[in-house]
Design a protein around this motif. Structure first.
Motif, mmCIF file in Angstrom:
data_model
loop_
_atom_site.group_PDB
_atom_site.id
_atom_site.type_symbol
_atom_site.label_atom_id
_atom_site.label_comp_id
_atom_site.label_asym_id
_atom_site.label_seq_id
_atom_site.Cartn_x
_atom_site.Cartn_y
_atom_site.Cartn_z
ATOM 1 N N UNK A 62 2.298 0.716 21.102
ATOM 2 C CA UNK A 62 2.666 1.251 19.792
ATOM 3 C C UNK A 62 1.649 2.293 19.339
ATOM 4 N N UNK A 63 2.146 3.336 18.684
ATOM 5 C CA UNK A 63 1.280 4.443 18.289
ATOM 6 C C UNK A 63 1.301 4.729 16.790
ATOM 7 N N UNK A 64 2.229 4.153 16.048
ATOM 8 C CA UNK A 64 2.340 4.458 14.621
ATOM 9 C C UNK A 64 2.501 3.180 13.799
ATOM 10 N N UNK A 65 2.197 3.294 12.512
ATOM 11 C CA UNK A 65 2.385 2.181 11.582
ATOM 12 C C UNK A 65 3.862 1.813 11.503
ATOM 13 N N UNK A 66 4.732 2.830 11.573
ATOM 14 C CA UNK A 66 6.169 2.579 11.501
ATOM 15 C C UNK A 66 6.633 1.724 12.677
ATOM 16 N N UNK A 67 6.092 1.985 13.858
ATOM 17 C CA UNK A 67 6.443 1.175 15.032
ATOM 18 C C UNK A 67 5.958 -0.257 14.867
ATOM 19 N N UNK A 68 4.773 -0.428 14.299
ATOM 20 C CA UNK A 68 4.247 -1.774 14.051
ATOM 21 C C UNK A 68 5.170 -2.532 13.100
ATOM 22 N N UNK A 69 5.626 -1.853 12.042
ATOM 23 C CA UNK A 69 6.536 -2.484 11.079
ATOM 24 C C UNK A 69 7.845 -2.878 11.748
ATOM 25 N N UNK A 70 8.356 -2.029 12.635
ATOM 26 C CA UNK A 70 9.609 -2.329 13.330
ATOM 27 C C UNK A 70 9.477 -3.570 14.204
ATOM 28 N N UNK A 71 8.328 -3.715 14.856
ATOM 29 C CA UNK A 71 8.139 -4.816 15.799
ATOM 30 C C UNK A 71 7.709 -6.115 15.120
ATOM 31 N N UNK A 72 6.920 -6.034 14.040
ATOM 32 C CA UNK A 72 6.316 -7.243 13.471
ATOM 33 C C UNK A 72 6.657 -7.478 12.012
ATOM 34 N N UNK A 73 7.185 -6.466 11.314
ATOM 35 C CA UNK A 73 7.422 -6.471 9.863
ATOM 36 C C UNK A 73 6.136 -6.316 9.066
ATOM 37 N N UNK A 74 4.982 -6.279 9.729
ATOM 38 C CA UNK A 74 3.724 -6.046 9.014
ATOM 39 C C UNK A 74 3.753 -4.656 8.392
ATOM 40 N N UNK A 75 3.419 -4.571 7.116
ATOM 41 C CA UNK A 75 3.429 -3.296 6.418
ATOM 42 C C UNK A 75 4.784 -2.858 5.930
ATOM 43 N N UNK A 76 5.805 -3.675 6.136
ATOM 44 C CA UNK A 76 7.157 -3.268 5.755
ATOM 45 C C UNK A 76 7.512 -3.667 4.330
ATOM 46 N N UNK A 77 6.678 -4.466 3.672
ATOM 47 C CA UNK A 77 7.042 -4.991 2.363
ATOM 48 C C UNK A 77 6.204 -4.335 1.251
ATOM 49 N N UNK A 78 5.154 -4.965 0.784
ATOM 50 C CA UNK A 78 4.397 -4.388 -0.340
ATOM 51 C C UNK A 78 3.510 -3.229 0.093
ATOM 52 N N UNK A 79 3.214 -3.124 1.407
ATOM 53 C CA UNK A 79 2.474 -2.015 2.013
ATOM 54 C C UNK A 79 0.986 -2.017 1.685
ATOM 55 N N UNK A 80 0.478 -3.039 1.012
ATOM 56 C CA UNK A 80 -0.948 -3.088 0.693
ATOM 57 C C UNK A 80 -1.825 -3.185 1.936
ATOM 58 N N UNK A 81 -1.257 -3.704 3.025
ATOM 59 C CA UNK A 81 -2.061 -3.910 4.234
ATOM 60 C C UNK A 81 -2.156 -2.669 5.103
ATOM 61 N N UNK A 82 -1.456 -1.593 4.751
ATOM 62 C CA UNK A 82 -1.430 -0.416 5.632
ATOM 63 C C UNK A 82 -2.744 0.357 5.565
ATOM 64 N N UNK A 83 -3.205 0.673 4.365
ATOM 65 C CA UNK A 83 -4.440 1.440 4.192
ATOM 66 C C UNK A 83 -4.971 1.192 2.781
ATOM 67 N N UNK A 84 -6.223 1.536 2.514
ATOM 68 C CA UNK A 84 -6.771 1.332 1.169
ATOM 69 C C UNK A 84 -5.955 2.061 0.110
ATOM 70 N N UNK A 85 -5.919 1.474 -1.095
ATOM 71 C CA UNK A 85 -5.233 2.113 -2.208
ATOM 72 C C UNK A 85 -4.017 1.366 -2.698
ATOM 73 N N UNK A 86 -3.631 0.274 -1.991
ATOM 74 C CA UNK A 86 -2.496 -0.524 -2.426
ATOM 75 C C UNK A 86 -2.865 -1.423 -3.592
ATOM 76 N N UNK A 87 -1.920 -2.278 -3.990
ATOM 77 C CA UNK A 87 -2.171 -3.113 -5.166
ATOM 78 C C UNK A 87 -3.098 -4.281 -4.860
ATOM 79 N N UNK A 88 -3.435 -4.488 -3.594
ATOM 80 C CA UNK A 88 -4.324 -5.594 -3.226
ATOM 81 C C UNK A 88 -5.285 -5.132 -2.144
ATOM 82 N N UNK A 89 -6.602 -5.227 -2.411
ATOM 83 C CA UNK A 89 -7.621 -4.773 -1.453
ATOM 84 C C UNK A 89 -7.715 -5.736 -0.272
#
Length: 326
Positions: free
Chosen positions: A180-207
Motif C-alpha cells: 500500500x502506498x496511500x492513506x486511501x488504500x489503507x482505508x480501503x483495506x482496513x477502514x482505518x482513517x475512514x471515519x472521524x479521520x483524527x488518526x490520519x495526521x495531526x490537526x484532527x479533533x483528537x490528538x
C-alpha cells in the motif's frame, strides 16, 4: 422518524433510520438498583466512561448472574448527543445474555454495524463514529470493574484508529503484504482513517501519539531498506532486476551495497565516497563517484581501491557496472 425526514438532502441523510429511532426512542435507557439485581440472583456493576474529544459520557448498568457470569440485566444512561444515546442503546442490547467474557469481545464496529439499515452503508457520519467507540470502552470498563482489573488489560496491542479498532501491527502487516502506498488504500483495506479521520495526521479533533501518515512513511522506508538489503544479497539470477530499475532505484541499490560493503573499508583508512550519477552507455552502467577524505588524494583511487569498489558492485548488482571517479 424516518431517515432524512427532517430536511431532505441534509446531514440527517447520513444517519440510518435505526440510529434516528434509537435517538428518540431508546429501548434500554434507565438504571438497575441493588434490589433489582439481587432479585435476579445477580451482582450489580456500574461503570462510567467519557469521551474527551466531545464531552459525552455514558453510564452502564449490568446485572451479572452469580452462578453463570451471564449478563441478565443491562441498562444505560447517556449524557451526550443523540448519536451517543443510540449507540449506547444498541451496545446495551448487544450485552444482554452474554457472559462478561463474551461481552468484552464486542467492538465498536459491532455496535456501528448493528445500527445500520443495510450492511454496506455506515450508520452515522464519520465524525460521529467516536460515539460507538465510547460505547465499546464502557463495556471494557464494566468488565474490568467486575473482574477487578485495569480496563487497559483488555488491550494487548497499540490501537491507532479507535474508530475501526485497527492496531499498529495490523497496519504495518497490511501495508507490507499489499504494497500500500496511500492513506486511501489503507482505508480501503482496513477502514482505518475512514471515519472521524483524527488518526490520519495531526490537526484532527483528537490528538494521537502516532498517526497513519507516520506509520505509512516509516513502513514504506522499512520496505525499501529490506528490498535493498535483499538486492545486495541477491544471487546472480536475482540481480537481473537491476536492469529494470529506474534511475532513482539504481542509485539507492548502489548506495545500499556501498553502505554495507564498501564504506566500512574506506572509513577505516580515513576516506569515504559518494555516488554522483549513473549513466547508461550501451550495455554498461557507468557509475560516477566522488572520493572523499583521504580517498580523494590516495593513489589507489584509480587502481586497487577502484577495482575493489567496481568488483563489489558487479558481484552484488550487475556484471555490466563500471565505476568512474570524478
Amino acid at each position: 422518524m424516518a431517515k432524512g425526514s427532517l430536511v431532505s438532502g441534509s446531514i440527517w441523510d447520513e444517519y440510518s433510520s435505526v440510529v434516528v429511532n434509537r435517538m428518540n426512542n431508546p429501548q434500554h435507557q434507565g438504571h438497575i438498583t441493588e434490589e433489582e439485581a439481587e432479585a435476579m440472583n445477580a451482582s450489580l456493576i456500574v461503570a462510567d466512561f467519557g469521551a474527551e474529544s466531545c464531552g459525552d459520557a455514558v453510564r452502564l448498568y449490568w446485572a451479572v448472574e452469580n452462578d453463570s457470569e451471564k449478563i441478565v440485566g443491562s441498562k444505560f444512561k447517556s449524557f451526550g448527543c443523540g448519536t451517543a444515546i443510540a449507540s449506547s442503546d444498541i451496545m446495551t442490547e448487544l450485552c444482554m445474555n452474554k457472559t462478561v467474557d463474551e461481552a468484552v469481545k464486542i467492538t465498536n464496529i459491532d455496535v456501528e454495524k448493528a445500527m445500520r439499515d443495510t450492511p454496506d452503508v455506515p450508520a452515522v457520519p464519520p465524525q460521529k463514529m467516536h460515539c460507538s467507540v465510547m460505547a465499546y470502552d464502557v463495556i471494557k470498563k464494566a468488565a474490568a470493574t467486575y473482574k477487578g482489573v485495569d480496563m487497559n488489560s483488555f488491550e494487548t496491542e497499540h490501537i491507532i484508529c479507535e474508530c475501526a479498532r485497527v492496531t499498529q501491527d495490523t497496519l504495518v502487516d497490511v501495508i507490507k503484504i499489499n504494497d500500500l502506498k496511500t492513506i486511501e488504500e489503507i482505508a480501503d483495506f482496513t477502514k482505518a482513517g475512514a471515519f472521524c479521520k483524527s488518526c490520519i495526521k495531526p490537526g484532527g479533533h483528537e490528538a494521537k501519539d502516532i498517526y497513519l501518515s507516520d506509520i505509512l512513511k516509516d513502513t514504506r522506508e522499512e520496505m525499501e531498506r529490506e528490498r535493498l538489503t535483499a538486492l545486495a544479497n541477491a544471487t546472480p539470477d536475482e540481480k537481473a532486476d537491476f536492469a529494470s530499475m529506474g534511475l532513482v532505484q539504481k542509485i539507492r541499490a548502489v548506495d545500499a551495497v556501498v553502505e554495507e560493503y564498501v564504506r566500512p573499508m574506506l572509513i577505516m583508512d580515513g576516506g569515504d565516497m559518494e555516488v554522483i550519477d549513473i549513466k547508461e552507455n550501451e550495455e554498461f552502467y557507468d557509475i560516477h563517484i566522488k572520493y572523499l577524505g583521504a580517498c580523494s588524494t590516495c593513489s589507489t583511487g584509480s587502481t586497487g581501491t577502484l577495482f575493489a569498489i567496481e568488483s563489489t558492485l558487479k558481484q552484488n548488482l550487475d556484471d555490466n557496472i563500471r565505476v568512474m571517479p570524478i
